[in-house]
Design a protein around this motif. Sequence first.
Motif, mmCIF file in Angstrom:
data_model
loop_
_atom_site.group_PDB
_atom_site.id
_atom_site.type_symbol
_atom_site.label_atom_id
_atom_site.label_comp_id
_atom_site.label_asym_id
_atom_site.label_seq_id
_atom_site.Cartn_x
_atom_site.Cartn_y
_atom_site.Cartn_z
ATOM 1 N N ARG A 48 0.810 -1.417 0.044
ATOM 2 C CA ARG A 48 0.268 -0.180 -0.012
ATOM 3 C C ARG A 48 1.050 1.215 -0.396
ATOM 4 O O ARG A 48 0.599 2.108 -1.197
ATOM 5 C CB ARG A 48 -1.476 0.262 1.084
ATOM 6 C CG ARG A 48 -1.832 1.207 1.555
ATOM 7 C CD ARG A 48 -3.120 1.234 0.378
ATOM 8 N NE ARG A 48 -3.504 2.441 0.418
ATOM 9 C CZ ARG A 48 -4.502 2.966 1.058
ATOM 10 N NH1 ARG A 48 -5.377 1.778 1.821
ATOM 11 N NH2 ARG A 48 -5.369 4.038 1.136
ATOM 12 N N VAL A 49 2.004 1.461 1.368
ATOM 13 C CA VAL A 49 2.508 2.475 0.925
ATOM 14 C C VAL A 49 3.525 2.607 -0.033
ATOM 15 O O VAL A 49 3.418 3.210 -1.686
ATOM 16 C CB VAL A 49 4.046 2.056 1.900
ATOM 17 C CG1 VAL A 49 4.394 3.617 1.806
ATOM 18 C CG2 VAL A 49 2.963 2.204 3.455
ATOM 19 N N TYR A 50 3.749 1.063 -0.877
ATOM 20 C CA TYR A 50 4.858 1.468 -2.176
ATOM 21 C C TYR A 50 3.683 1.990 -3.333
ATOM 22 O O TYR A 50 4.168 2.633 -4.808
ATOM 23 C CB TYR A 50 5.346 -0.165 -2.659
ATOM 24 C CG TYR A 50 6.354 -0.532 -1.822
ATOM 25 C CD1 TYR A 50 7.428 -0.207 -1.070
ATOM 26 C CD2 TYR A 50 6.120 -1.592 -1.825
ATOM 27 C CE1 TYR A 50 8.275 -0.494 0.156
ATOM 28 C CE2 TYR A 50 7.814 -2.487 -0.890
ATOM 29 C CZ TYR A 50 8.268 -2.013 -0.067
ATOM 30 O OH TYR A 50 9.081 -1.823 0.854
ATOM 31 N N ALA A 51 2.394 1.622 -3.486
ATOM 32 C CA ALA A 51 1.075 1.795 -4.106
ATOM 33 C C ALA A 51 1.091 3.388 -4.239
ATOM 34 O O ALA A 51 1.352 3.977 -5.309
ATOM 35 C CB ALA A 51 0.362 1.250 -4.216
ATOM 36 N N THR A 52 1.122 4.012 -3.045
ATOM 37 C CA THR A 52 1.225 5.290 -2.910
ATOM 38 C C THR A 52 2.110 6.125 -3.452
ATOM 39 O O THR A 52 2.467 7.632 -3.848
ATOM 40 C CB THR A 52 1.191 5.742 -1.505
ATOM 41 O OG1 THR A 52 0.560 5.488 -0.819
ATOM 42 C CG2 THR A 52 1.534 7.832 -1.367
ATOM 43 N N LEU A 53 3.358 5.557 -3.124
ATOM 44 C CA LEU A 53 4.991 6.632 -3.807
ATOM 45 C C LEU A 53 5.112 5.942 -5.595
ATOM 46 O O LEU A 53 5.833 7.033 -5.830
ATOM 47 C CB LEU A 53 6.396 6.045 -3.186
ATOM 48 C CG LEU A 53 5.849 5.920 -1.657
ATOM 49 C CD1 LEU A 53 7.238 5.531 -1.127
ATOM 50 C CD2 LEU A 53 5.987 7.910 -1.593
#
Length: 81
Positions: A48-53
């Motif tokens: 989820r964090v990777y997708a945000t970045l």
Amino acid sequence: MTAEELHALISAGLPCDHLEVAGDGRHWDALIVSSAFEGKRLIQRHQRVYATLGERMHTDEVHALSMKTFTPAEWANAQNH
């Protein structure tokens, strides 16, 4: 990339109750507390964090990101111990 810029990117894409970011411009450490992590396994939280970045994870903007991810309840519990 600065710590402030990375902080802004994460918080813009993920509702954060608490967020700390530190690093040297390429290698980063982040402590992220978000209700979006409820019911998610560790790998799902990181995804989820990777997708945000987004694409920044595939360039030199964010070469490495080490994360500690908590739900608000997990974070509250960790603070009491």
